[in-house]
Design a protein around this motif. Structure first.
Motif, PDB file in Angstrom:
ATOM      1  N   ARG A   1       5.879   2.954 -11.110  1.00  0.00           N
ATOM      2  CA  ARG A   1       5.999   2.107  -9.920  1.00  0.00           C
ATOM      3  C   ARG A   1       7.297   1.293  -9.940  1.00  0.00           C
ATOM      4  O   ARG A   1       7.930   1.094  -8.897  1.00  0.00           O
ATOM      5  CB  ARG A   1       4.794   1.182  -9.802  1.00  0.00           C
ATOM      6  CG  ARG A   1       4.831   0.311  -8.541  1.00  0.00           C
ATOM      7  CD  ARG A   1       3.619  -0.574  -8.407  1.00  0.00           C
ATOM      8  NE  ARG A   1       2.423   0.186  -8.045  1.00  0.00           N
ATOM      9  CZ  ARG A   1       1.378   0.375  -8.844  1.00  0.00           C
ATOM     10  NH1 ARG A   1       1.378  -0.142 -10.061  1.00  0.00           N
ATOM     11  NH2 ARG A   1       0.339   1.068  -8.430  1.00  0.00           N
TER      12      ARG A   1
ATOM     13  N   ARG B   1       3.706   6.764  -3.503  1.00  0.00           N
ATOM     14  CA  ARG B   1       2.276   6.912  -3.745  1.00  0.00           C
ATOM     15  C   ARG B   1       2.143   7.694  -5.044  1.00  0.00           C
ATOM     16  O   ARG B   1       2.732   8.760  -5.194  1.00  0.00           O
ATOM     17  CB  ARG B   1       1.612   7.650  -2.579  1.00  0.00           C
ATOM     18  CG  ARG B   1       1.628   6.848  -1.280  1.00  0.00           C
ATOM     19  CD  ARG B   1       1.170   7.695  -0.102  1.00  0.00           C
ATOM     20  NE  ARG B   1       2.082   8.789   0.157  1.00  0.00           N
ATOM     21  CZ  ARG B   1       1.751  10.056   0.212  1.00  0.00           C
ATOM     22  NH1 ARG B   1       0.494  10.419   0.027  1.00  0.00           N
ATOM     23  NH2 ARG B   1       2.656  10.988   0.467  1.00  0.00           N
TER      24      ARG B   1
ATOM     25  N   ALA C   1      -7.571   3.829 -11.636  1.00  0.00           N
ATOM     26  CA  ALA C   1      -8.110   2.747 -10.808  1.00  0.00           C
ATOM     27  C   ALA C   1      -7.623   1.387 -11.309  1.00  0.00           C
ATOM     28  O   ALA C   1      -7.270   0.514 -10.505  1.00  0.00           O
ATOM     29  CB  ALA C   1      -9.635   2.803 -10.822  1.00  0.00           C
ATOM     30  N   ALA C   2      -7.594   1.210 -12.616  1.00  0.00           N
ATOM     31  CA  ALA C   2      -7.127  -0.061 -13.191  1.00  0.00           C
ATOM     32  C   ALA C   2      -5.666  -0.322 -12.856  1.00  0.00           C
ATOM     33  O   ALA C   2      -5.251  -1.472 -12.692  1.00  0.00           O
ATOM     34  CB  ALA C   2      -7.330  -0.054 -14.704  1.00  0.00           C
ATOM     35  N   ALA C   3      -4.883   0.757 -12.752  1.00  0.00           N
ATOM     36  CA  ALA C   3      -3.459   0.620 -12.442  1.00  0.00           C
ATOM     37  C   ALA C   3      -3.191   0.590 -10.946  1.00  0.00           C
ATOM     38  O   ALA C   3      -2.045   0.395 -10.521  1.00  0.00           O
ATOM     39  CB  ALA C   3      -2.684   1.780 -13.077  1.00  0.00           C
ATOM     40  N   GLY C   4      -4.227   0.802 -10.143  1.00  0.00           N
ATOM     41  CA  GLY C   4      -4.046   0.773  -8.695  1.00  0.00           C
ATOM     42  C   GLY C   4      -3.366   2.005  -8.132  1.00  0.00           C
ATOM     43  O   GLY C   4      -2.681   1.931  -7.106  1.00  0.00           O
ATOM     44  N   VAL C   5      -3.568   3.157  -8.793  1.00  0.00           N
ATOM     45  CA  VAL C   5      -2.986   4.399  -8.297  1.00  0.00           C
ATOM     46  C   VAL C   5      -4.113   5.400  -8.043  1.00  0.00           C
ATOM     47  O   VAL C   5      -5.261   5.181  -8.424  1.00  0.00           O
ATOM     48  CB  VAL C   5      -1.954   4.985  -9.294  1.00  0.00           C
ATOM     49  CG1 VAL C   5      -0.851   3.973  -9.563  1.00  0.00           C
ATOM     50  CG2 VAL C   5      -2.631   5.397 -10.614  1.00  0.00           C
TER      51      VAL C   5
END
Length: 285
Positions: free
Chosen positions: A172, A179, A224-228
């Motif tokens: 990121r 995305r 999910a924890a990394a927001g991806v």
């Protein structure tokens, strides 16, 4: 002439089982990162000049890039890669490859990353479970991974959790517009196996299966924890494991019938995976 070429290309995609999503993003800048599960070793045609990566021009990343009409596509997936090779040069038998994260740029809009199996030794694990002779001559590989009341494979898997979260953050940082999707791994063993067609004993086949389920669950949780995003390849590959016939399987067994490395995707598998990847990246746009 350009319209004609595009029409013909779209027809080819339909014939191989891929469709161009209605909402495909024009001008997508797509970078594919990953290991041999993503690169497609020995699947025709292997890409020049980086032959040491054993990268196919029919892997799911290439098929996805074509289907979504990516304006720029950089595939740096490489056989043998682990998370360290995201950051440092990777030595192959045919030369050194740059760090995969170097392929990212500020204008990157889409990233897929399939990595982690080599960090925990997935290929060696499956090969260790091959057993040409049943007990009492042969033994179960399950026993090799139990120590002090712990499953060593699961310990290695859990140790990878913070590494993957950090990797997502580093992707990121280099590609803030992108995305990002973590891609899971396929079904390598069916329930109870199919000994001796694939020479892995029933108990060990179930062990491989449960271990891969745990590994993919870990990947999904860390994504999910990394927001991806996370793309599941295990579910769509059920029924296409190495026990199935040459025209059905997506993963080749110990002795491949299709051009591919043992216990790696074949061309059918890459098409199946591309369908899952295209659906995920298009829905999330």
């Amino acid at each position: 002439m350009i319209r004609t070429v595009r029409t013909l290309f779209a027809a080819v995609l339909v014939l191989v089982g891929l469709t161009i999503p209605a909402q495909a993003a024009a001008g997508e800048v797509y970078v594919a990162l990953g290991d041999s599960a993503a690169s497609g070793p020995l699947i025709p045609n292997q890409v020049l000049p980086q032959l040491g990566c054993f990268r196919s021009d029919r892997n799911y990343a290439h098929l996805t890039a074509a289907a979504i009409g990516a304006s720029t596509f950089r595939d740096v997936t490489c056989s043998g890669a682990d998370t360290r090779d995201m950051y440092q040069s990777q030595n192959t038998d045919l030369g050194s490859m740059p760090p995969q994260l170097d392929a990212l740029s500020a204008d990157t809009t889409l990233v897929t990353v399939q990595i982690g199996a080599n960090d925990v030794g997935l290929t060696g694990f499956i090969e260790d479970c091959l057993n040409l002779l049943p007990p009492p001559v042969g033994d179960y590989c399950y026993d090799d991974y139990q120590s002090g009341g712990q499953d060593e494979w699961r310990v290695k898997t859990d140790n990878l959790r913070p590494v993957l979260v950090q990797l997502a953050a580093d992707i990121r940082a280099r590609a803030p517009q992108a995305r990002i999707f973590v891609v899971g791994y396929a079904t390598y063993a069916r329930e109870n196996g199919c000994y001796p067609t694939v020479p892995i004993l029933r108990r060990d086949a179930n062990y491989i299966r449960s271990t891969l389920v745990y590994f993919n669950q870990m990947l999904a949780e860390q994504a999910a924890a990394a927001g991806v995003g996370f793309i599941d390849l295990q579910s769509p590959s059920v029924g296409h494991d190495p026990c199935t016939g040459p025209n059905t399987r997506w993963i080749e067994p110990y002795v491949p019938a299709n051009p591919a490395t043992p216990f790696h995707p074949n061309a059918n598998g890459m098409r199946g995976f591309a369908t899952a990847v295209i659906a995920s990246v298009s829905a999330a746009h």
